[in-house]
Design an enzyme around this catalytic site. Structure first.
Site, PDB file in Angstrom:
ATOM      1  N   HIS A  99     -15.634  -5.946  -1.662  1.00 25.71           N
ATOM      2  CA  HIS A  99     -15.532  -4.888  -0.664  1.00 25.71           C
ATOM      3  C   HIS A  99     -14.222  -4.522  -0.565  1.00 25.71           C
ATOM      4  O   HIS A  99     -13.114  -5.308  -0.596  1.00 25.71           O
ATOM      5  CB  HIS A  99     -16.052  -5.563   0.626  1.00 25.71           C
ATOM      6  CG  HIS A  99     -17.540  -6.135   0.798  1.00 25.71           C
ATOM      7  ND1 HIS A  99     -17.527  -7.497   0.343  1.00 25.71           N
ATOM      8  CD2 HIS A  99     -18.685  -5.783   0.942  1.00 25.71           C
ATOM      9  CE1 HIS A  99     -18.660  -7.861   0.457  1.00 25.71           C
ATOM     10  NE2 HIS A  99     -19.442  -6.707   0.912  1.00 25.71           N
ATOM     11  N   ASP A 102     -12.098  -6.561   1.641  1.00 24.38           N
ATOM     12  CA  ASP A 102     -11.663  -7.930   1.081  1.00 24.38           C
ATOM     13  C   ASP A 102     -10.333  -8.254   0.383  1.00 24.38           C
ATOM     14  O   ASP A 102      -9.539  -9.005   0.676  1.00 24.38           O
ATOM     15  CB  ASP A 102     -12.539  -8.457  -0.041  1.00 24.38           C
ATOM     16  CG  ASP A 102     -14.207  -8.494   0.427  1.00 24.38           C
ATOM     17  OD1 ASP A 102     -14.460  -8.557   1.687  1.00 24.38           O
ATOM     18  OD2 ASP A 102     -14.963  -8.492  -0.372  1.00 24.38           O
TER      19      ASP A 102
HETATM   20  C1  XLS Z   1     -24.688  -9.743   2.498  1.00 27.71           C
HETATM   21  C2  XLS Z   1     -24.778  -9.214   1.017  1.00 27.71           C
HETATM   22  C3  XLS Z   1     -23.339  -8.514   0.911  1.00 27.71           C
HETATM   23  C4  XLS Z   1     -23.530  -7.792  -0.281  1.00 27.71           C
HETATM   24  C5  XLS Z   1     -22.206  -6.938  -0.688  1.00 27.71           C
HETATM   25  O1  XLS Z   1     -25.560 -10.546   2.664  1.00 27.71           O
HETATM   26  O2  XLS Z   1     -24.975 -10.374   0.392  1.00 27.71           O
HETATM   27  O3  XLS Z   1     -22.247  -9.753   0.583  1.00 27.71           O
HETATM   28  O4  XLS Z   1     -23.631  -8.538  -1.455  1.00 27.71           O
HETATM   29  O5  XLS Z   1     -21.900  -6.097   0.443  1.00 27.71           O
END
Ligand code: XLS
Ligand code: CA
Ligand code: CA
Length: 436
Positions: A99, A102
């Site tokens: 993301h 991150d």
């Molecule tokens: C959350 C999601 C997230 C997505 C990406 O539950 O798994 O991490 O994979 O935003």
């Protein structure tokens, strides 16, 4: 600077090995089902869990530090990038996913956040060039900041929608800059808590508008990767709009987005929707929208999204069976959207967790290949539907049978005299005999 000093490169040693820091089943260059395991499995590291998450939960603070020896938040982000590539190198993982927030912490303004992203993107680009590692997909975190408390693309406030669009625009730009193979939409807070305050129709129309704008913009700047939607039924909102693959498919078709999006299927989200992981993969495969996978598992006794490293080999085998039947990954791969338990709080634990997950999928791939070459299960299914290959069944499938003709056929038949057993228990034992 080396961040994981006491850990060397993880190698394949075979199942007899008792070295915890070795692969027992994942042999990257071994050919299984026509491709190397590396090509079949396309493992990816999730930046958020692996590089960022410190083990906090709603009852307690973090149990591990992810500061990588720095104190200033941008220095932490820079060290994190270097540590990420060291970790991928040592684990022999070719891809990563992130993301926006991150890789670079959000600044005081959107302009500052974007400048920070540019700075870290340049570092990541250099590291990718040196190492040959690739970006499986990027995404925008449009759920963490409090501005998104009522959603992002589905927010009741147009200013929030505009901010989210701006954030996604930048995330698409850096994903393109890094040569990403995919861009993910995960619903974040796109859902609702109560219909008493919600205009569900407008919210969904707006979400589709945001997705259309994103696709058009991304293509205009040269993004050639795939777009994914990641279904999830609940958490953080009570009801997420992207409930499961079938719901997302109906949404995509309604808004004419089905040519542009595939699914990113997460195992733990499948079980939260009361489906098996295999079910979600099958729905995607049957509808031509199988894309990528978030590899993890939930806990049978817990009703929330625990994002555990996958170790259940039945699940990985049935997953890889679907992947092989879909013709393998194209632009997608297996992203470990998984974190070590809060009590597994050392960096060694992260390596051990990845080894466990990669080995579980390597076993899954080996078993799936055997299921297909063994052929008993596929043959059973084919024979179960054999009545559609001739006579009245063929007419039904060809679309030439009419209600009148079927009535005449049934009247003549009197009643159904043969109905063959589904043999579930036998098939489960066949699977066990292939596995063990
Ligand atoms: C959350 C999601 C997230 C997505 C990406 O539950 O798994 O991490 O994979 O935003
Ligand atoms: Ca996920
Ligand atoms: Ca999850």
């Amino acid at each position: 600077m080396e961040y994981f000093k006491n850990i060397g490169k993880i190698k394949y040693e075979g199942k007899q090995s008792d070295n915890p820091f070795a692969f027992k089943f994942y042999n990257p260059d071994e050919v299984v089902a026509g491709k190397t395991m590396r090509e079949q499995l396309k493992f990816a590291m999730s930046y958020w869990h692996t590089m960022c998450a410190e083990g906090s939960d709603m009852f307690g603070v973090g149990t591990m530090s992810k500061n990588y020896g720095a104190t200033n938040e941008m220095d932490i982000a820079k060290n994190k990038a270097h540590a990420a590539f060291e970790l991928m190198d040592k684990l022999d993982i070719d891809y990563y996913c992130f993301h926006d927030r991150d890789i670079a912490p959000e600044g005081a303004s959107l302009a500052e956040s974007n400048a920070r992203l540019d700075e870290i993107t340049a570092i990541l680009k250099g590291l990718m060039k040196q190492s040959g590692k690739k970006l499986l997909w990027g995404t925008a975190n449009c759920f963490g900041n409090k501005r998104y408390m009522h959603g992002a693309g589905t927010a009741p406030n147009a200013d929030v929608f505009a901010f989210a669009a701006a954030q996604i625009k930048k995330a698409v730009e850096i994903t393109t800059e890094l040569g990403g193979d995919g861009y993910v939409f995960w619903g974040g807070r796109e859902g609702y808590e109560t219909l008493l305050n919600t205009n569900m129709a407008l919210e969904q129309d707006n979400m589709a508008r945001l997705m259309r704008m994103t696709v058009d913009y991304a293509r205009s700047i040269g993004f050639t990767g795939d777009f994914y939607i990641e279904p999830k039924p609940k958490e953080p909102t009570k009801h997420q709009y992207d409930f499961d693959t079938a719901t997302v498919l109906a949404f995509l078709r309604k808004y004419d987005l089905n040519k542009d999006f595939k699914m990113n299927i997460e195992a733990n989200h499948a079980t939260l929707a009361m489906h098996t992981f295999q079910h979600e993969l099958r729905v995607a495969r049957d509808n031509g929208v199988f894309g990528s996978i978030d590899a993890n598992q939930g806990d049978m006794c817990l009703g929330w999204d625990t994002d555990q490293f996958p170790t259940n080999v039945y699940d990985t085998a049935l997953c890889m069976y679907e992947v092989l039947k879909a013709g393998g990954f194209t632009k997608g791969g297996l992203n470990f959207d998984a974190k070590t338990r809060r009590g597994s709080n050392t960096s060694e634990d992260i390596f051990l967790a990845y080894i466990a997950g990669m080995d579980a999928f390597a076993l899954g791939l080996r078993i799936a290949d055997k299921m297909i070459t063994d052929g008993r299960i596929d043959k059973f299914v084919a024979e179960r539907y054999a009545s559609y290959q001739s006579g009245i069944g063929k007419k039904i499938v060809d679309g030439t049978a009419t209600m009148t003709e079927l009535e005449a056929y049934a009247l003549n038949m009197g009643d159904v005299t043969t109905n063959i057993s589904g043999k579930q228990e036998y098939l489960e034992s066949v699977l066990n005999s292939i596995m063990f």
